[in-house]
Design a protein around this motif. Structure first.
Motif, mmCIF file in Angstrom:
data_model
loop_
_atom_site.group_PDB
_atom_site.id
_atom_site.type_symbol
_atom_site.label_atom_id
_atom_site.label_comp_id
_atom_site.label_asym_id
_atom_site.label_seq_id
_atom_site.Cartn_x
_atom_site.Cartn_y
_atom_site.Cartn_z
ATOM 1 N N LEU A 44 -22.234 -58.327 -24.443
ATOM 2 C CA LEU A 44 -21.589 -57.600 -25.635
ATOM 3 C C LEU A 44 -20.314 -56.738 -25.059
ATOM 4 O O LEU A 44 -19.504 -56.737 -25.638
ATOM 5 C CB LEU A 44 -22.245 -56.802 -26.535
ATOM 6 N N LYS A 45 -20.559 -55.965 -24.016
ATOM 7 C CA LYS A 45 -19.191 -55.097 -23.630
ATOM 8 C C LYS A 45 -18.226 -55.834 -23.203
ATOM 9 O O LYS A 45 -17.112 -55.574 -23.587
ATOM 10 C CB LYS A 45 -19.656 -54.179 -22.186
ATOM 11 N N GLU A 46 -18.459 -57.108 -22.653
ATOM 12 C CA GLU A 46 -17.140 -57.951 -22.233
ATOM 13 C C GLU A 46 -16.582 -58.324 -23.505
ATOM 14 O O GLU A 46 -15.513 -58.322 -23.532
ATOM 15 C CB GLU A 46 -17.777 -59.001 -21.266
ATOM 16 N N LYS A 47 -17.609 -58.885 -24.593
ATOM 17 C CA LYS A 47 -17.064 -59.416 -25.781
ATOM 18 C C LYS A 47 -16.066 -58.337 -26.341
ATOM 19 O O LYS A 47 -14.899 -58.663 -27.003
ATOM 20 C CB LYS A 47 -18.199 -59.743 -26.452
ATOM 21 N N PHE A 48 -16.496 -57.168 -26.585
ATOM 22 C CA PHE A 48 -15.807 -56.049 -27.352
ATOM 23 C C PHE A 48 -14.730 -55.939 -26.509
ATOM 24 O O PHE A 48 -13.497 -55.668 -27.172
ATOM 25 C CB PHE A 48 -16.620 -54.828 -27.088
#
Ligand SMILES: *Cc1c(COP(=O)(O)O)cnc(C)c1O
Length: 433
Positions: A44-48
């Motif tokens: 999720l951090k990468e997606k954000f």
């Protein structure tokens, strides 16, 4: 995505997310709660981060980019966005040296579409209003809530009804509400009177209340902290300093950190320091006196955005101070005014309420705040909201009026305009060229 519901903050009683409701049956504040399930935080951090460069309007928004952490909408097609958020974090060497701390930066929420952090919350609550089929939205405001609500309501094709204290809001904010087409009612009373009135108006079926008692506002404002962490590669600061008026923003920050820690995005949380103006400090009084209940005050301060004597979200804010081992602080009118000029000298404008942060950090450095702490202060509103205050300060003619008494606020960093004839020679002489 998780399941969302409304939850009373003390009893824990829950209600459907689709109910138009602003308190529990017994009058408690509500919060939006989720059954998040497990999350792949690394993915999720990468997606954000990746969404920052996407062309999808949801991804471009500094609120909806983080939608997995605010999953209360039934349908994304109801989202009303103006590409809010996406605000910078600035280093501020002159401000840091003025306060006597080593690591100070400002996250500037005044660089939102309507010039304050209210946009982060308003995109969330107006989207929910649209989903609930509301035709009219209403708010009481010290100015920025009305400016923001007016803009988002117009985008959504809803009627906006704004109740403001006559003559007590900054010109820029009034101008915005009018320009965005809100029906604007100026009452003979203060913000606390306006708040009482809109709660009555909101009992009408067709009307939806958009003050920060609306728990969806706070969900949007959570993303201010999520975005800040994202920008810092998830390095958690030691402290976040934020002005407190109705106490929605500080409450939302605490909620963000609590959820992020529980979900495993972060392991530690920053202390939150909430700053109020001397003449509008009911939370500070309560915190200092360790009392159980907030004692409302008759508010007075030139920092009109935080001129609130009976803040709605005091219980949530007190919980945040406890949970984050934070503190409340109070600053004088002169401290606010001088701090604002120092922030200006870093090339960063802000409105008076925002400058309470630097004033408090200066007061507390070495005495409540460690000089080596990594501090993020929140600038809540844009300098152009209240230009008269700034011009008065720099002309050394800033006055506060309270109970019929006028009091001058002496400007230690005044930068007075100079009146000269239209003559280059005289100007050269004056400026030493
Ligand atoms: C609304 C506002 C505040 C106060 O925030 P609360 O959530 O009411 O505590 C502070 N500064 C500015 C510029 C604001 O518009």
């Amino acid at each position: 995505m998780g399941k969302a519901f409304l939850r009373a903050i003390e009893s824990g009683k829950t209600y459907s997310i689709d109910e138009k409701r602003f308190e529990s049956d017994s009058g408690e504040l509500l919060e939006v709660a989720y059954e998040f399930g497990s999350m792949d935080t690394k993915a999720l951090k990468e997606k954000f981060a990746q969404r920052g460069s996407s062309q999808n309007p949801l991804d471009k928004s500094g609120v909806w980019r983080f939608r997995e952490l605010i999953p209360f909408m039934r349908s994304e097609t109801n989202v009303v966005s103006l590409s809010e958020g996406n605000t910078p974090i600035y280093s501020a060497p002159k401000s840091a040296s003025y306060a006597g701390v080593k690591k100070l930066s400002f996250k500037h929420q005044g660089l939102n579409p309507t010039g304050s952090f209210k946009d982060n919350g308003m995109t969330a609550a107006v989207s929910k209003a649209k989903e609930l089929g509301s035709k009219t939205v209403v708010c009481a405001s010290t100015g920025n809530t009305s400016a923001s609500m007016a803009a988002y309501a117009s985008r959504a094709g809803m009627n906006a009804l704004v109740i403001i204290p006559s003559g007590q809001i900054a010109m820029g904010k009034l101008a915005q509400a009018l320009d965005y087409g809100a029906k604007t009612i100026q009452i003979d009373g203060d913000f606390d009177d306006a708040m009482r009135i809109v709660q009555e108006l909101a009992e009408e079926k067709s009307v939806y209340l958009l003050n920060s008692i609306n728990p969806f506002r706070l969900e949007g404002q959570k993303t201010i902290m999520i975005e800040m962490l994202c920008q810092r590669n998830w390095k958690v600061p030691d402290r976040v300093v934020v002005p407190g008026g109705n106490l929605g923003n500080s409450s939302s920050f605490g909620k963000a950190f609590k959820e992020l820690r529980e979900l495993g995005f972060i392991e530690t949380i920053p202390k939150i320091t909430i700053v109020q103006a001397e003449g509008a400090a009911p939370l500070y009084n309560m915190w200092k006196n360790k009392s159980k209940k907030l004692e409302p005050v008759k508010a007075h301060t030139l920092a009109t955005a935080i001129k609130i004597g009976n803040p709605v979200s005091w219980q949530k804010a007190m919980n945040v101070l406890e949970y984050t081992k934070g503190s409340a602080a109070v600053v004088s009118e002169k401290e606010i005014a001088d701090a604002k000029a120092i922030i200006g000298s870093d090339g960063i404008g802000c409105e008076p309420a925002s400058a309470t942060t630097l004033a408090a950090i200066k007061n507390l450095a070495g005495n409540g705040i460690d000089e080596g702490e990594d501090i993020v202060a929140i600038l809540t509103g844009n300098s152009l909201k209240d230009p008269q205050y700034t011009v008065d300060y720099h002309s050394d003619s800033l006055f506060e009026e309270f109970e019929g008494k006028k009091k001058k606020i002496s400007a230690a960093y005044a930068n007075k305009p100079i009146q000269l004839p239209a003559d280059a020679k005289k100007i050269k002489h004056e400026v030493g060229l």
